[in-house]
Structure formats: C-alpha cells, structure tokens
Design an enzyme around this catalytic site. Sequence first.
Site, PDB file in Angstrom:
ATOM      1  CB  CYS A 123      -0.793  -0.136   1.226  1.00 60.09           C
ATOM      2  SG  CYS A 123      -2.075  -1.343   1.368  1.00 60.09           S
ATOM      3  N   PRO A 127      -5.196   8.519  -3.058  1.00 65.13           N
ATOM      4  CG  PRO A 127      -7.242   8.624  -1.962  1.00 65.13           C
ATOM      5  CD  PRO A 127      -5.975   8.300  -1.590  1.00 65.13           C
ATOM      6  CB  SER A 131       3.670   9.916 -10.525  1.00 63.70           C
ATOM      7  OG  SER A 131       2.743   9.107 -11.742  1.00 63.70           O
ATOM      8  CG  PHE A 276      -2.092 -13.400 -46.790  1.00 63.99           C
ATOM      9  CD1 PHE A 276      -2.595 -13.406 -48.095  1.00 63.99           C
ATOM     10  CD2 PHE A 276      -3.090 -13.932 -45.778  1.00 63.99           C
ATOM     11  CE1 PHE A 276      -3.509 -14.048 -48.614  1.00 63.99           C
ATOM     12  CE2 PHE A 276      -4.392 -14.414 -46.232  1.00 63.99           C
ATOM     13  CZ  PHE A 276      -4.527 -14.267 -47.583  1.00 63.99           C
ATOM     14  CG  LEU A 336      -1.832 -10.613 -36.593  1.00 60.87           C
ATOM     15  CD1 LEU A 336      -0.122 -11.328 -36.266  1.00 60.87           C
ATOM     16  CD2 LEU A 336      -1.411 -10.531 -38.123  1.00 60.87           C
ATOM     17  N   GLY A 338      -8.352 -11.182 -36.140  1.00 59.23           N
ATOM     18  CA  GLY A 338      -9.483 -10.549 -36.810  1.00 59.23           C
ATOM     19  C   GLY A 338     -10.689 -10.624 -35.716  1.00 59.23           C
ATOM     20  CD  GLU A 362       4.728  -3.641  -9.181  1.00 54.54           C
ATOM     21  OE1 GLU A 362       5.943  -3.672  -9.658  1.00 54.54           O
ATOM     22  OE2 GLU A 362       4.121  -4.242  -8.294  1.00 54.54           O
ATOM     23  NE  ARG A 374      13.931  13.127 -11.143  1.00 55.26           N
ATOM     24  CZ  ARG A 374      12.936  12.702 -10.380  1.00 55.26           C
ATOM     25  NH1 ARG A 374      12.966  12.016  -9.495  1.00 55.26           N
ATOM     26  NH2 ARG A 374      12.094  13.848 -10.403  1.00 55.26           N
TER      27      ARG A 374
END
Length: 379
Positions: A123, A127, A131, A276, A336, A338, A362, A374
């Site tokens: 944790c 809220p 970042s 193809f 691929l 479809g 993460e 950095r």
Amino acid sequence: MDFALTEEQTLIFDMAKGFGEEHIAPFAQDWEAAGTIPKTLWPQIAELGLGGIYVSEAYGGSGLSRLDATLVFEALAMSCPSVGSFLSIHNMCGGMIDKFGSEETKQKWLPDLCAMNKVFSYCLTEPGSGSDASALKTRAERSNEGYVLNGTKAFISGGSYSDAYVCMVRTGEDGPKGISTVVVEDGTDGLSFGALEKKMGWLAQPTSQVQFDDCKVPADNLIGEEGKGFSYAMNGLDGGRLNISASALGGAQKALDMTVQYMSERKAFGKSINQFQALQFRLAEYETKLQAARTFLRQAAWKLDNGDHDATKFCAMAKLMVTDVSFEVANGCLQLHGGYGYLADYGIEKIVRDLRVHQILEGTNEIMRLIISRQMIAA
Ligand SMILES: Cc1cc2nc3c(=O)[nH]c(=O)nc-3n(C[C@H](O)[C@H](O)[C@H](O)COP(=O)(O)OP(=O)(O)OC[C@H]3O[C@@H](n4cnc5c(N)ncnc54)[C@H](O)[C@@H]3O)c2cc1C
C-alpha cells in the site's frame, strides 16, 4: 558471457508453467467473472516454494534470485497475467520484510507469508499521490502501544481480500524522509475498505481503497527503522518492476503462440492466413521484439542480483521497454485474429486488457523515463 538458463532455472520455469496450465488457466475466465481468486490456490502455490521466492530459506522462503523470479512470473502469466501479478505483489512484500525487517519482524511475518497462510498487499498509492508517491499523507502517530493510523490508500491490489497490508505511512516530516513502513493485519480496528473498483483488466484480483480511521497498530509491526519506509518501498519496486515486466512478457508470449497456431488454421482468399507475407513479417517482428525484451529483462534482473550501481536504472528501462513491447505484441495478436480476437472465447482480448495496466502501475512508464533520464544526467 553465458545467456543460457541453468538446468535448475529451466526446471523452475517448467514447474511454474506446468502448475499454471493445470491449476490456473482452466479457471482463469471463471475467476475473472467472479472477480476473485479462490484462497485455496495460494497454499498450493506456496508448496512449490513460490510464496516467498526470494525470502531466505531460514524463514520458509526459497532463497532464489531475482532472475529466477522473472522465470516464475513469465511462466505463470502464460496462464493468467492477473493471477501471476497478484503473486508478484505478495512476493514484493516478502522481499521487503526479509531485507529490512529485524529478526523479530521476520519471525513474526515471514513463515505465514511464505506458506501463504497470509496473503500480503502493498500500500503506497493514495488518492492524491500516485507518481509523486513521497507526497503521501496517511499519518501514523506514535502512541504508547504503537501507532495510530489515519488516511486512505488507493488502488490497492488485494484490498479487502488480503490478510495483511504493508503500508507506507507518514511518521515524520514532509517528503521521503518522513515515511515509515508498517504492517496492518486484516481485522484490525479502524481498518476498512472502499467498494471494489470496476476495472478494464486484472479482473480476477479485487482492487479497492484501504482506509484507516484511528487504526491502532502495535509498535512491533514497524518494518526496519522509522523514516526509512520510502527507500524500502522503492527498493521493493526494483524487483517488483522486473516481475511486472516478466508477467507482461509471459502474457504476450502466450498471445503470440496462440496466434501462430490460429494463423495456420484460419483461411482467407483460399489459403491459410499464415501464407500472406505481410502477416508472416508481423510474426517475425513480434518474435524478435519479445526475444529482445526477454534478454534485456534478464540482464536487468542479473544486475539487481549482483547489486550493480545502475541496477535501478536497468529495472526502470526493462519495465518501460518490456511492458510497452508486450502490450504492442498482444494487441497486434488480437488484430491478427480478426473479429475472433475480440471475442472472450479466444483468450486474446483478456491478455490485452490485462497487460494494459502493466504500463501504468509500479511506476508509470513516464516515471520510468524520469528515473532513467535523471540517472543519465546525474552521471
Ligand atoms: C489495477 C491497478 C492496481 C494497482 N495496485 C496498486 C497496489 O497494489 N499498491 C499501490 O500502492 N498502488 C497500486 N496501483 C496504483 C498505481 O501504482 C498508480 O496508479 C500509478 O503509480 C500512477 O499513479 P496515479 O494513478 O495517481 O497517476 P498520476 O500520478 O496522477 O499520473 C497521471 C499521468 O501523469 C503522468 N505523470 C505524473 N507525473 C509525471 C512527471 N513528473 N513527468 C511525466 N509524467 C508524469 C503519469 O505518468 C500519468 O500518465 C494500482 C493501479 C492500478 C490501475
């Protein structure tokens, strides 16, 4: 320089892959629909030594390397990236306690963690701070018995499901140096949870807010030293980012394997679509990208295992590159297929939905760029 896996590492990969094929893949869609993973799965996984992959053997762990762990998570994700990634978060908590906890702390938590009698959540996010994690506001005031917590954690994988929560909380000044790490056990007075979040992917895992209202935690639930919690959290994330990358890679590899098979069966204009050349070239590109991602991921893991000075930068680079490439490949595999790729029965759309969040959590892939640049500029 030797790029080959050892015999033991090949066995670890095969064991995790085999377990996933038997005990996870057949149920993954049902667990998605139910929004939860049966708790009976965890002791089974622990029996294979995957509850505390890099926890010392003295506390019930497997004492394996970070590179070994990437093999486990790549293999498990081939059955379900959501289940594998959930285990990776539990292991991240185990790694932090093993590395930074006192002898008493390790004795207290690690045997149950490794046996997965207790499932752990991590944790950090709140809220108002994702970042910018060191701006977290959840307060832990010292009391005679320990700490009294007040605040809210957001987006917690395993919120309301797990048995224990490794929480980064503010015990001191603003900024990273005022943060400590404490374990809060389920059932503690003052601990409650928000409603389950409705998500795009990772549907098998419950995600919710974790709330503390005068939540009293004993003093010996502190991990390591007061004021060092942010560095513990970031240290945990180096390995966590490798695991999240490995899970993305396993999901993408599974999507590609299924696509090669599908293209040999599906016909258009009178021939199999694998005839193809435009589509053959797409397969070649995806295969090359995944192999490159795998090599880079394992190099980053090797650096972390060796304690190299630039290991954090390599973990960030691996997370950025592997999760972006894996999502691109999985999404291309859907194309691929479809229209069938868009249908749940074919299994591809789930992988695409699951892998999208690997670019976000993460540390977002923008934050990975920040860490990398950095360090380049500082050097
Ligand atoms: C399904 C799910 C499960 C999660 N599980 C957990 C968990 O178990 N435990 C936990 O602690 N957290 C968890 N998270 C939270 C996750 O780690 C955060 O969502 C993530 O770190 C981003 O934070 P944010 O959502 O607040 O976005 P913000 O920080 O608000 O970012 C918004 C956007 O701005 C960009 N940005 C922000 N700052 C900068 C900058 N300086 N330079 C460039 N770009 C920038 C971001 O990259 C992003 O694109 C989970 C999230 C999800 C979706």
